[in-house]
Motif scaffolding. Structure first.
Motif, PDB file in Angstrom:
ATOM      1  N   PRO A  19      -3.471  13.016   8.985  1.00 49.61           N
ATOM      2  CA  PRO A  19      -4.600  12.210   9.453  1.00 49.61           C
ATOM      3  C   PRO A  19      -4.222  10.735   9.550  1.00 49.61           C
ATOM      4  CG  PRO A  19      -4.868  12.736   7.135  1.00 49.61           C
ATOM      5  CD  PRO A  19      -3.660  13.494   7.596  1.00 49.61           C
ATOM      6  N   ALA A  20      -4.889  10.035  10.458  1.00 50.86           N
ATOM      7  CA  ALA A  20      -4.669   8.607  10.596  1.00 50.86           C
ATOM      8  C   ALA A  20      -5.200   7.861   9.377  1.00 50.86           C
ATOM      9  CB  ALA A  20      -5.347   8.084  11.864  1.00 50.86           C
ATOM     10  N   ARG A  21      -4.518   6.779   9.025  1.00 48.08           N
ATOM     11  CA  ARG A  21      -4.919   5.966   7.886  1.00 48.08           C
ATOM     12  C   ARG A  21      -5.097   4.516   8.317  1.00 48.08           C
ATOM     13  NH1 ARG A  21      -1.067   6.783   2.801  1.00 48.08           N
ATOM     14  NH2 ARG A  21      -2.597   5.238   2.048  1.00 48.08           N
ATOM     15  N   PRO A  22      -6.102   3.825   7.781  1.00 42.04           N
ATOM     16  CA  PRO A  22      -6.278   2.418   8.124  1.00 42.04           C
ATOM     17  C   PRO A  22      -5.179   1.557   7.528  1.00 42.04           C
ATOM     18  CG  PRO A  22      -7.813   3.039   6.393  1.00 42.04           C
ATOM     19  CD  PRO A  22      -7.141   4.310   6.838  1.00 42.04           C
ATOM     20  N   MET A  23      -4.932   0.414   8.178  1.00 41.78           N
ATOM     21  CA  MET A  23      -3.922  -0.521   7.700  1.00 41.78           C
ATOM     22  C   MET A  23      -4.547  -1.904   7.588  1.00 41.78           C
ATOM     23  SD  MET A  23      -0.405   0.715   9.538  1.00 41.78           S
ATOM     24  CE  MET A  23       0.528   0.382   8.040  1.00 41.78           C
TER      25      MET A  23
ATOM     26  N   GLY B 241       0.801  -1.227   0.000  1.00 40.36           N
ATOM     27  CA  GLY B 241       0.000   0.000   0.000  1.00 40.36           C
ATOM     28  C   GLY B 241       0.828   1.268   0.000  1.00 40.36           C
ATOM     29  N   GLY B 242       2.142   1.156  -0.152  1.00 45.38           N
ATOM     30  CA  GLY B 242       2.997   2.328  -0.149  1.00 45.38           C
ATOM     31  C   GLY B 242       3.933   2.347   1.038  1.00 45.38           C
ATOM     32  N   ASP B 243       4.850   3.288   1.026  1.00 41.50           N
ATOM     33  CA  ASP B 243       5.871   3.390   2.062  1.00 41.50           C
ATOM     34  C   ASP B 243       5.284   4.032   3.315  1.00 41.50           C
ATOM     35  OD1 ASP B 243       8.312   3.096   3.202  1.00 41.50           O
ATOM     36  OD2 ASP B 243       9.157   4.916   2.337  1.00 41.50           O
ATOM     37  N   PHE B 244       5.793   3.634   4.479  1.00 42.84           N
ATOM     38  CA  PHE B 244       5.346   4.230   5.739  1.00 42.84           C
ATOM     39  C   PHE B 244       6.411   3.987   6.797  1.00 42.84           C
ATOM     40  CE2 PHE B 244       3.763  -0.096   5.662  1.00 42.84           C
ATOM     41  CZ  PHE B 244       4.044  -0.577   6.919  1.00 42.84           C
ATOM     42  N   ASP B 245       6.292   4.742   7.896  1.00 42.90           N
ATOM     43  CA  ASP B 245       7.211   4.641   9.024  1.00 42.90           C
ATOM     44  C   ASP B 245       6.601   3.702  10.057  1.00 42.90           C
ATOM     45  OD1 ASP B 245       8.893   4.935  11.169  1.00 42.90           O
ATOM     46  OD2 ASP B 245       8.637   7.114  11.360  1.00 42.90           O
ATOM     47  N   MET B 246       7.220   2.540  10.273  1.00 46.07           N
ATOM     48  CA  MET B 246       6.668   1.551  11.185  1.00 46.07           C
ATOM     49  C   MET B 246       6.541   2.091  12.608  1.00 46.07           C
ATOM     50  SD  MET B 246       5.502  -1.644  11.127  1.00 46.07           S
ATOM     51  CE  MET B 246       6.336  -2.684   9.924  1.00 46.07           C
ATOM     52  N   ASP B 247       7.375   3.042  12.992  1.00 46.45           N
ATOM     53  CA  ASP B 247       7.297   3.608  14.338  1.00 46.45           C
ATOM     54  C   ASP B 247       6.015   4.401  14.563  1.00 46.45           C
ATOM     55  OD1 ASP B 247       9.727   2.546  15.111  1.00 46.45           O
ATOM     56  OD2 ASP B 247      10.873   4.319  14.510  1.00 46.45           O
ATOM     57  N   ARG B 248       5.339   4.771  13.472  1.00 46.93           N
ATOM     58  CA  ARG B 248       4.095   5.543  13.582  1.00 46.93           C
ATOM     59  C   ARG B 248       2.847   4.664  13.500  1.00 46.93           C
ATOM     60  NH1 ARG B 248       5.054   9.937  16.012  1.00 46.93           N
ATOM     61  NH2 ARG B 248       2.971  10.586  15.343  1.00 46.93           N
TER      62      ARG B 248
ATOM     63  N   TYR C  28      -2.214   3.779  10.811  1.00 44.56           N
ATOM     64  CA  TYR C  28      -1.006   4.576  10.639  1.00 44.56           C
ATOM     65  C   TYR C  28      -1.316   5.996  11.071  1.00 44.56           C
ATOM     66  CZ  TYR C  28       3.149   6.592   8.425  1.00 44.56           C
ATOM     67  OH  TYR C  28       4.335   7.246   8.190  1.00 44.56           O
ATOM     68  N   VAL C  29      -0.507   6.517  12.001  1.00 43.02           N
ATOM     69  CA  VAL C  29      -0.726   7.859  12.551  1.00 43.02           C
ATOM     70  C   VAL C  29       0.511   8.691  12.256  1.00 43.02           C
ATOM     71  CG1 VAL C  29      -1.421   9.189  14.570  1.00 43.02           C
ATOM     72  CG2 VAL C  29      -2.077   6.772  14.395  1.00 43.02           C
ATOM     73  N   PRO C  30       0.592   9.270  11.066  1.00 39.33           N
ATOM     74  CA  PRO C  30       1.784  10.057  10.720  1.00 39.33           C
ATOM     75  C   PRO C  30       1.850  11.345  11.526  1.00 39.33           C
ATOM     76  CG  PRO C  30       0.119  10.277   9.024  1.00 39.33           C
ATOM     77  CD  PRO C  30      -0.401   9.257   9.988  1.00 39.33           C
ATOM     78  N   ASP C  31       3.045  11.840  11.698  1.00 38.27           N
ATOM     79  CA  ASP C  31       3.246  13.076  12.433  1.00 38.27           C
ATOM     80  C   ASP C  31       2.664  14.238  11.635  1.00 38.27           C
ATOM     81  OD1 ASP C  31       4.052  14.882  14.304  1.00 38.27           O
ATOM     82  OD2 ASP C  31       6.176  14.854  13.760  1.00 38.27           O
TER      83      ASP C  31
END
Length: 258
Positions: free
Chosen positions: A218-222, A162-169, A212-215
Protein backbone atom coordinates in the motif's frame (compact mmCIF):
# COMPACT_ATOMS: atom_id res chain seq x y z
CA UNK A 1 23.85 49.19 -30.00
CA UNK A 2 26.69 47.03 -31.08
CA UNK A 3 29.44 45.28 -29.18
CA UNK A 4 32.80 44.53 -30.83
CA UNK A 5 34.89 43.07 -28.09
CA UNK A 6 33.02 45.90 -26.42
CA UNK A 7 35.24 48.47 -28.17
CA UNK A 8 34.79 48.51 -31.96
CA UNK A 9 32.15 50.80 -33.41
CA UNK A 10 30.72 51.98 -30.11
CA UNK A 11 29.81 55.35 -31.58
CA UNK A 12 28.54 53.97 -34.86
CA UNK A 13 26.24 51.58 -33.06
CA UNK A 14 24.26 54.20 -31.24
CA UNK A 15 23.49 55.88 -34.52
CA UNK A 16 22.59 52.63 -36.18
CA UNK A 17 20.18 51.58 -33.48
CA UNK A 18 18.60 54.98 -33.60
CA UNK A 19 18.03 54.44 -37.30
CA UNK A 20 16.62 50.93 -36.85
CA UNK A 21 13.65 52.06 -34.78
CA UNK A 22 14.10 49.47 -32.00
CA UNK A 23 11.45 50.28 -29.39
CA UNK A 24 11.91 49.82 -25.68
CA UNK A 25 9.74 47.40 -23.74
CA UNK A 26 6.43 48.75 -22.63
CA UNK A 27 6.35 51.63 -25.11
CA UNK A 28 3.42 50.07 -26.93
CA UNK A 29 4.36 51.96 -30.07
CA UNK A 30 5.23 50.86 -33.56
CA UNK A 31 8.87 51.40 -34.58
CA UNK A 32 9.22 54.59 -36.63
CA UNK A 33 8.80 54.16 -40.35
CA UNK A 34 12.14 54.60 -42.09
CA UNK A 35 13.38 53.76 -45.58
CA UNK A 36 13.77 50.01 -45.76
CA UNK A 37 11.45 49.31 -42.82
CA UNK A 38 10.84 45.55 -43.03
CA UNK A 39 7.41 44.23 -43.83
CA UNK A 40 6.02 41.47 -41.59
CA UNK A 41 7.42 38.10 -42.62
CA UNK A 42 9.78 39.52 -45.24
CA UNK A 43 13.54 39.91 -44.85
CA UNK A 44 15.01 43.34 -45.59
CA UNK A 45 18.70 43.89 -46.39
CA UNK A 46 20.87 45.05 -43.47
CA UNK A 47 18.09 44.33 -40.98
CA UNK A 48 17.06 41.57 -38.58
CA UNK A 49 13.50 41.74 -37.37
CA UNK A 50 10.91 39.50 -35.72
CA UNK A 51 8.96 38.84 -32.54
CA UNK A 52 9.49 37.24 -29.13
CA UNK A 53 6.67 35.21 -27.56
CA UNK A 54 6.15 32.58 -24.90
CA UNK A 55 5.12 29.02 -25.72
CA UNK A 56 1.44 30.05 -25.61
CA UNK A 57 2.02 32.72 -28.28
CA UNK A 58 1.83 35.70 -25.93
CA UNK A 59 4.25 38.59 -26.69
CA UNK A 60 7.16 39.28 -24.35
CA UNK A 61 8.22 42.88 -23.83
CA UNK A 62 11.71 43.92 -22.76
CA UNK A 63 13.53 40.88 -24.17
CA UNK A 64 17.07 41.42 -25.45
CA UNK A 65 17.84 40.00 -28.89
CA UNK A 66 20.96 40.20 -30.99
CA UNK A 67 22.60 39.32 -34.27
CA UNK A 68 26.00 37.77 -33.54
CA UNK A 69 28.68 38.16 -36.21
CA UNK A 70 30.16 34.76 -37.07
CA UNK A 71 33.53 36.19 -38.15
CA UNK A 72 34.41 38.65 -35.38
CA UNK A 73 34.52 37.58 -31.74
CA UNK A 74 31.90 39.23 -29.54
CA UNK A 75 30.57 41.57 -32.22
CA UNK A 76 26.81 41.93 -31.80
CA UNK A 77 24.03 44.16 -33.02
CA UNK A 78 21.49 44.52 -30.21
CA UNK A 79 17.79 45.25 -29.91
CA UNK A 80 14.93 45.16 -27.38
CA UNK A 81 11.32 44.10 -27.86
CA UNK A 82 8.42 46.50 -27.50
CA UNK A 83 5.10 45.88 -25.75
CA UNK A 84 3.93 43.70 -28.67
CA UNK A 85 7.09 41.59 -28.50
CA UNK A 86 8.49 43.10 -31.73
CA UNK A 87 12.03 44.17 -32.46
CA UNK A 88 14.05 45.62 -35.35
CA UNK A 89 17.86 45.65 -35.50
CA UNK A 90 19.92 47.50 -38.09
CA UNK A 91 23.08 45.68 -39.21
CA UNK A 92 26.28 47.57 -40.06
CA UNK A 93 26.83 47.80 -43.80
CA UNK A 94 30.62 47.94 -43.54
CA UNK A 95 31.22 44.60 -41.74
CA UNK A 96 31.91 41.32 -43.51
CA UNK A 97 30.81 37.91 -42.27
CA UNK A 98 27.40 36.42 -41.55
CA UNK A 99 25.13 36.65 -38.52
CA UNK A 100 23.22 34.32 -36.20
CA UNK A 101 20.28 35.26 -34.02
CA UNK A 102 20.28 34.98 -30.23
CA UNK A 103 18.30 36.34 -27.34
CA UNK A 104 17.46 36.26 -23.66
CA UNK A 105 14.96 37.70 -21.23
CA UNK A 106 15.64 38.78 -17.66
CA UNK A 107 12.69 38.59 -15.33
CA UNK A 108 12.03 38.69 -11.60
CA UNK A 109 9.90 35.85 -10.33
CA UNK A 110 9.12 34.65 -6.82
CA UNK A 111 11.55 37.19 -5.37
CA UNK A 112 14.60 36.34 -7.49
CA UNK A 113 16.00 37.21 -10.90
CA UNK A 114 16.23 34.74 -13.78
CA UNK A 115 18.16 35.06 -17.03
CA UNK A 116 16.42 32.79 -19.56
CA UNK A 117 17.52 31.94 -23.09
CA UNK A 118 15.27 32.53 -26.08
CA UNK A 119 15.01 29.99 -28.88
CA UNK A 120 15.15 31.33 -32.46
CA UNK A 121 13.01 29.68 -35.12
CA UNK A 122 16.15 29.24 -37.24
CA UNK A 123 19.79 28.85 -36.34
CA UNK A 124 20.95 29.37 -39.93
CA UNK A 125 23.46 32.19 -40.43
CA UNK A 126 22.49 34.97 -42.84
CA UNK A 127 24.37 37.58 -44.83
CA UNK A 128 24.28 41.26 -43.92
CA UNK A 129 22.96 42.37 -47.29
CA UNK A 130 20.23 39.72 -47.21
CA UNK A 131 18.86 40.46 -43.76
CA UNK A 132 16.60 38.01 -41.95
CA UNK A 133 13.37 37.51 -40.06
CA UNK A 134 13.94 35.61 -36.83
CA UNK A 135 11.14 34.87 -34.37
CA UNK A 136 11.98 33.74 -30.83
CA UNK A 137 10.16 31.63 -28.27
CA UNK A 138 10.74 31.52 -24.53
CA UNK A 139 10.75 27.84 -23.59
CA UNK A 140 10.62 26.83 -19.94
CA UNK A 141 10.52 23.07 -20.51
CA UNK A 142 11.38 20.57 -23.23
CA UNK A 143 14.59 19.25 -24.76
CA UNK A 144 17.39 21.56 -25.84
CA UNK A 145 18.88 20.98 -29.31
CA UNK A 146 22.34 20.71 -27.76
CA UNK A 147 21.23 18.31 -24.99
CA UNK A 148 19.58 18.76 -21.61
CA UNK A 149 16.26 20.43 -20.93
CA UNK A 150 14.92 23.94 -20.58
CA UNK A 151 13.00 23.00 -17.43
CA UNK A 152 14.28 22.84 -13.88
CA UNK A 153 15.54 19.85 -11.90
CA UNK A 154 14.39 18.67 -8.48
CA UNK A 155 16.95 16.85 -6.34
CA UNK A 156 15.38 14.95 -3.42
CA UNK A 157 17.63 13.87 -0.55
CA UNK A 158 17.06 10.86 1.67
CA UNK A 159 15.86 11.58 5.18
CA UNK A 160 15.81 8.41 7.24
CA UNK A 161 13.81 9.69 10.19
CA UNK A 162 10.78 7.57 9.27
CA UNK A 163 12.66 4.45 8.21
CA UNK A 164 14.36 3.07 5.13
CA UNK A 165 12.75 3.32 1.69
CA UNK A 166 13.53 3.12 -2.02
CA UNK A 167 13.69 6.63 -3.48
CA UNK A 168 12.79 5.27 -6.93
CA UNK A 169 9.36 4.33 -5.54
CA UNK A 170 8.55 7.86 -4.36
CA UNK A 171 5.84 9.67 -6.33
CA UNK A 172 6.15 13.47 -6.22
CA UNK A 173 3.15 15.71 -6.90
CA UNK A 174 3.98 19.28 -7.94
CA UNK A 175 1.10 21.77 -7.91
CA UNK A 176 1.78 25.22 -9.42
CA UNK A 177 1.50 28.03 -6.89
CA UNK A 178 0.29 30.68 -9.33
CA UNK A 179 1.33 31.35 -12.94
CA UNK A 180 4.65 29.99 -14.21
CA UNK A 181 7.61 32.23 -14.96
CA UNK A 182 6.40 33.01 -18.50
CA UNK A 183 2.92 33.95 -17.28
CA UNK A 184 1.27 30.75 -18.45
CA UNK A 185 -0.89 28.50 -16.28
CA UNK A 186 0.92 25.40 -15.12
CA UNK A 187 -0.38 21.88 -14.64
CA UNK A 188 -0.29 19.49 -11.72
CA UNK A 189 2.62 17.09 -12.31
CA UNK A 190 3.11 13.60 -10.92
CA UNK A 191 6.73 12.53 -11.33
CA UNK A 192 9.26 9.89 -10.25
CA UNK A 193 13.02 10.06 -10.25
CA UNK A 194 14.93 9.83 -13.50
CA UNK A 195 18.36 8.76 -12.32
CA UNK A 196 18.92 11.01 -9.28
CA UNK A 197 16.46 13.79 -10.08
CA UNK A 198 13.03 14.78 -11.31
CA UNK A 199 13.79 16.30 -14.72
CA UNK A 200 12.43 19.09 -16.90
CA UNK A 201 9.90 20.75 -14.60
CA UNK A 202 8.44 23.89 -16.24
CA UNK A 203 10.00 26.84 -14.42
CA UNK A 204 7.68 28.12 -11.72
CA UNK A 205 6.85 27.92 -8.03
CA UNK A 206 5.32 24.66 -6.82
CA UNK A 207 3.79 23.13 -3.72
CA UNK A 208 5.29 19.64 -3.47
CA UNK A 209 3.85 16.58 -1.76
CA UNK A 210 5.02 12.97 -1.95
CA UNK A 211 3.95 9.44 -1.21
CA UNK A 212 5.78 6.16 -1.13
CA UNK A 213 4.39 3.49 -3.47
CA UNK A 214 6.26 0.25 -2.78
CA UNK A 215 6.08 -2.59 -5.24
CA UNK A 216 3.21 -4.83 -4.13
CA UNK A 217 2.33 -2.83 -1.03
CA UNK A 218 0.00 0.00 0.00
CA UNK A 219 1.01 3.60 -0.57
CA UNK A 220 2.37 5.48 2.44
CA UNK A 221 2.39 9.23 3.10
CA UNK A 222 5.70 11.08 3.21
CA UNK A 223 6.90 14.31 4.77
CA UNK A 224 9.16 16.92 3.20
CA UNK A 225 11.61 19.58 4.32
CA UNK A 226 12.77 22.44 2.09
CA UNK A 227 16.34 23.71 1.99
CA UNK A 228 15.54 26.65 4.32
CA UNK A 229 13.26 24.69 6.65
CA UNK A 230 14.16 22.98 9.92
CA UNK A 231 11.20 20.61 10.31
CA UNK A 232 9.30 18.12 8.17
CA UNK A 233 5.75 18.80 6.99
CA UNK A 234 3.29 17.15 4.58
CA UNK A 235 4.21 19.69 1.88
CA UNK A 236 6.81 22.29 0.99
CA UNK A 237 7.09 25.05 -1.60
CA UNK A 238 9.97 25.12 -4.06
CA UNK A 239 11.39 27.61 -6.54
CA UNK A 240 14.37 27.04 -8.79
CA UNK A 241 17.85 28.42 -8.20
CA UNK A 242 20.47 28.96 -10.89
CA UNK A 243 23.82 27.21 -10.52
CA UNK A 244 26.75 27.13 -12.97
CA UNK A 245 27.14 23.40 -12.27
CA UNK A 246 23.51 22.25 -12.10
CA UNK A 247 21.56 24.86 -14.03
CA UNK A 248 18.11 25.67 -12.66
CA UNK A 249 17.42 23.36 -9.74
CA UNK A 250 15.53 22.94 -6.47
CA UNK A 251 16.14 20.46 -3.66
CA UNK A 252 14.40 19.06 -0.61
CA UNK A 253 14.63 16.24 1.91
CA UNK A 254 12.01 13.49 1.98
CA UNK A 255 11.14 10.94 4.65
CA UNK A 256 8.40 8.47 5.46
CA UNK A 257 5.70 10.01 7.63
CA UNK A 258 5.75 8.83 11.28
Amino acid sequence: MYRTTRTMAALVLTALLGACGGTQAGSGGTPPSTPGTPQPGHATPYTMTGTVKNAAGQPIAGAEVWADNTLYYNMNALGTTDAQGRYTIALPRDQIGTWRAGGRVKTKYAGQWYDLSLVPDSGVAFATDAGAVRHFTLRISGERPDGGEYGGKLYPYFGGAGGDFDMDRVEFTLTPDGPLIDGSAGQVLKRHLDDTMVRDIPIGEYVVTARYVPDGGPARPMVLMGRDESAYSPSTTITFHDSPSYGLFADLTVSLAP
